[in-house]
Structures are given as structure tokens and as C-alpha cells.
Design a protein around this motif. Sequence first.
Motif, PDB file in Angstrom:
ATOM      1  N   ASN A  53       0.834  -1.206   0.000  1.00 22.42           N
ATOM      2  CA  ASN A  53       0.000   0.000   0.000  1.00 22.42           C
ATOM      3  C   ASN A  53       0.869   1.256   0.000  1.00 22.42           C
ATOM      4  OD1 ASN A  53      -2.696  -0.945  -0.023  1.00 22.42           O
ATOM      5  ND2 ASN A  53      -2.523  -1.543   2.118  1.00 22.42           N
ATOM      6  N   GLY A  54       1.917   1.245   0.814  1.00 19.65           N
ATOM      7  CA  GLY A  54       2.810   2.391   0.904  1.00 19.65           C
ATOM      8  C   GLY A  54       3.499   2.697  -0.416  1.00 19.65           C
ATOM      9  N   ASP A  55       3.905   1.649  -1.152  1.00 18.60           N
ATOM     10  CA  ASP A  55       4.547   1.854  -2.458  1.00 18.60           C
ATOM     11  C   ASP A  55       3.598   2.560  -3.426  1.00 18.60           C
ATOM     12  OD1 ASP A  55       6.898   0.527  -1.672  1.00 18.60           O
ATOM     13  OD2 ASP A  55       6.108  -1.422  -2.298  1.00 18.60           O
ATOM     14  N   VAL A  56       2.343   2.110  -3.467  1.00 19.80           N
ATOM     15  CA  VAL A  56       1.359   2.698  -4.377  1.00 19.80           C
ATOM     16  C   VAL A  56       1.059   4.136  -3.966  1.00 19.80           C
ATOM     17  CG1 VAL A  56      -0.987   2.526  -5.281  1.00 19.80           C
ATOM     18  CG2 VAL A  56       0.377   0.453  -4.955  1.00 19.80           C
ATOM     19  N   THR A  57       0.871   4.366  -2.664  1.00 16.10           N
ATOM     20  CA  THR A  57       0.582   5.719  -2.171  1.00 16.10           C
ATOM     21  C   THR A  57       1.726   6.674  -2.466  1.00 16.10           C
ATOM     22  OG1 THR A  57      -0.872   4.846  -0.458  1.00 16.10           O
ATOM     23  CG2 THR A  57       0.000   7.053  -0.109  1.00 16.10           C
ATOM     24  N   ASP A  58       2.966   6.228  -2.270  1.00 16.97           N
ATOM     25  CA  ASP A  58       4.133   7.067  -2.569  1.00 16.97           C
ATOM     26  C   ASP A  58       4.201   7.403  -4.055  1.00 16.97           C
ATOM     27  OD1 ASP A  58       4.816   6.995   0.084  1.00 16.97           O
ATOM     28  OD2 ASP A  58       6.458   5.551  -0.154  1.00 16.97           O
ATOM     29  N   GLY A 184       2.446   0.294   5.112  1.00 16.73           N
ATOM     30  CA  GLY A 184       2.418   1.639   4.562  1.00 16.73           C
ATOM     31  C   GLY A 184       1.021   2.233   4.538  1.00 16.73           C
ATOM     32  N   THR A 185       0.952   3.460   4.089  1.00 18.17           N
ATOM     33  CA  THR A 185      -0.317   4.193   4.029  1.00 18.17           C
ATOM     34  C   THR A 185      -1.165   3.673   2.864  1.00 18.17           C
ATOM     35  OG1 THR A 185       0.771   6.149   4.906  1.00 18.17           O
ATOM     36  CG2 THR A 185      -1.369   6.483   3.861  1.00 18.17           C
ATOM     37  N   ASN A 186      -2.425   3.402   3.154  1.00 19.40           N
ATOM     38  CA  ASN A 186      -3.342   2.894   2.149  1.00 19.40           C
ATOM     39  C   ASN A 186      -3.983   4.048   1.386  1.00 19.40           C
ATOM     40  OD1 ASN A 186      -4.975   1.246   0.655  1.00 19.40           O
ATOM     41  ND2 ASN A 186      -6.223   0.531   2.341  1.00 19.40           N
ATOM     42  N   SER A 187      -4.369   3.813   0.135  1.00 20.62           N
ATOM     43  CA  SER A 187      -5.093   4.800  -0.684  1.00 20.62           C
ATOM     44  C   SER A 187      -6.362   4.141  -1.219  1.00 20.62           C
ATOM     45  CB  SER A 187      -4.225   5.242  -1.873  1.00 20.62           C
ATOM     46  OG  SER A 187      -3.073   5.893  -1.427  1.00 20.62           O
ATOM     47  N   PRO A 188      -7.336   3.885  -0.347  1.00 19.06           N
ATOM     48  CA  PRO A 188      -8.544   3.180  -0.769  1.00 19.06           C
ATOM     49  C   PRO A 188      -9.398   4.025  -1.721  1.00 19.06           C
ATOM     50  CG  PRO A 188      -8.841   4.027   1.443  1.00 19.06           C
ATOM     51  CD  PRO A 188      -7.413   4.306   1.064  1.00 19.06           C
ATOM     52  N   CYS A 189     -10.173   3.345  -2.530  1.00 15.48           N
ATOM     53  CA  CYS A 189     -11.021   4.038  -3.506  1.00 15.48           C
ATOM     54  C   CYS A 189     -12.294   4.592  -2.872  1.00 15.48           C
ATOM     55  CB  CYS A 189     -11.340   3.106  -4.669  1.00 15.48           C
ATOM     56  SG  CYS A 189      -9.879   2.766  -5.677  1.00 15.48           S
TER      57      CYS A 189
END
Length: 194
Positions: A53-58, A184-189
Motif C-alpha cells: 500500500n505504501g509503495d502505491v501511495t508514494d 504503509g499508508t493505504n489509498s482506498p477508492c
Amino acid sequence: MAAVEFALALPVLVGLTMGGAEAANMAYTSQKLGDIATMSADSISRIRLSISNGDVTDALGGIKILGDPISLRNNGRIIVSSIAPVLDASGNVTNQKLRWQRCSGALVKNSAFETTENTNLGAAGIGPTGRKIAATKGSEMIFVEVYYTYKPLISSSFFGTPQMSAYAAMAVRERTANDLLTSGTNSPCTTYAA
């Protein structure tokens, strides 16, 4: 006589100039959205070994900076989907599956194609009708949708405030574990924030 002709022609020239500037701004915005979609798909597909999740958010955080000139954070939405092939017992690709999906941006907009994780999409894959794309055997694909409500440069009387969109897809490279790790930090839809 020349002053009268100039006075008659001036409103037409000003109108054409402003309309041309608005058309150029719309073309620039459309190109910017395409670049953002391509860079998002490329950046996330290049994350090596495993993905979280952190990789995608970054990655989305960095991409949003590129959209600051058009205020993408407040007026747009980036939707990232991981697409995996579904194999039968013989190892043939028979379907495509939405493995996971993450989003960023304040525009309230859902995917135009699928929003439920671990859902089969059909053998043709994902994308607009007639332009669907699918992951190949032994590979996964990152599919990105970018949506944006156009903000006029001069006036909405020329073209209005249309909803613009761009799509891009890239094959995952050098990543062996494609399940999204929860670190990591999530970026939910389900979150709509700049």
C-alpha cells in the motif's frame, strides 16, 4: 474609415484569440492527463520484488505533483488497478481478474470498468469497448484511469467544463509477488481527498 473597420473587426479578433487560447489550454490539459496516466502505470509497474500500500501511495503522491499545474488533486481522480490472468488446469489464459485497486484525488468518480477486487473481468480484459487490454500468461498488468473535470482558462462559455479522461496500461516488470502488502499508508477508492 480604418478606425471604423478596426472597431468592427476587434470583437471578432478578440473572440477568436480567446477561443484559440481556450482550445490550446484544453489540448494541453488532455496531453497532461495522458502523460499522468502513462507515468502512473509505468511507475507502479516498475516497483520491484513486491508491492505494498505504501509503495502505491508514494507513487501516486509523486504523480500528483505533476498534476499540480492543472489542479489534478482537487479536480481529478487517479484509479490504479492490478490485472492478473486467470489460468485453467492446462495453463491457458481463460479470464482476467482485478486483483486490487487503489485511488487518489478529490473528484468523486469510480472506475468506469470495475471496482470490486478479486472479480473476473472476462477474457478480453479491461478498458473501453473495442480497446480492451489483457494480461498475458506469466505476467500482470497495471491499468490506470485518470479522470478530470476541465477548468477553463478564460471562460466556460467556449467549451463548458467537460469531464476528461485518459487510460494507460503497463506490464509488471521484475516483480515476483503481486499481492498488495498491507504495510504503509493505504489509498482506498472509498476516500476522496486531495
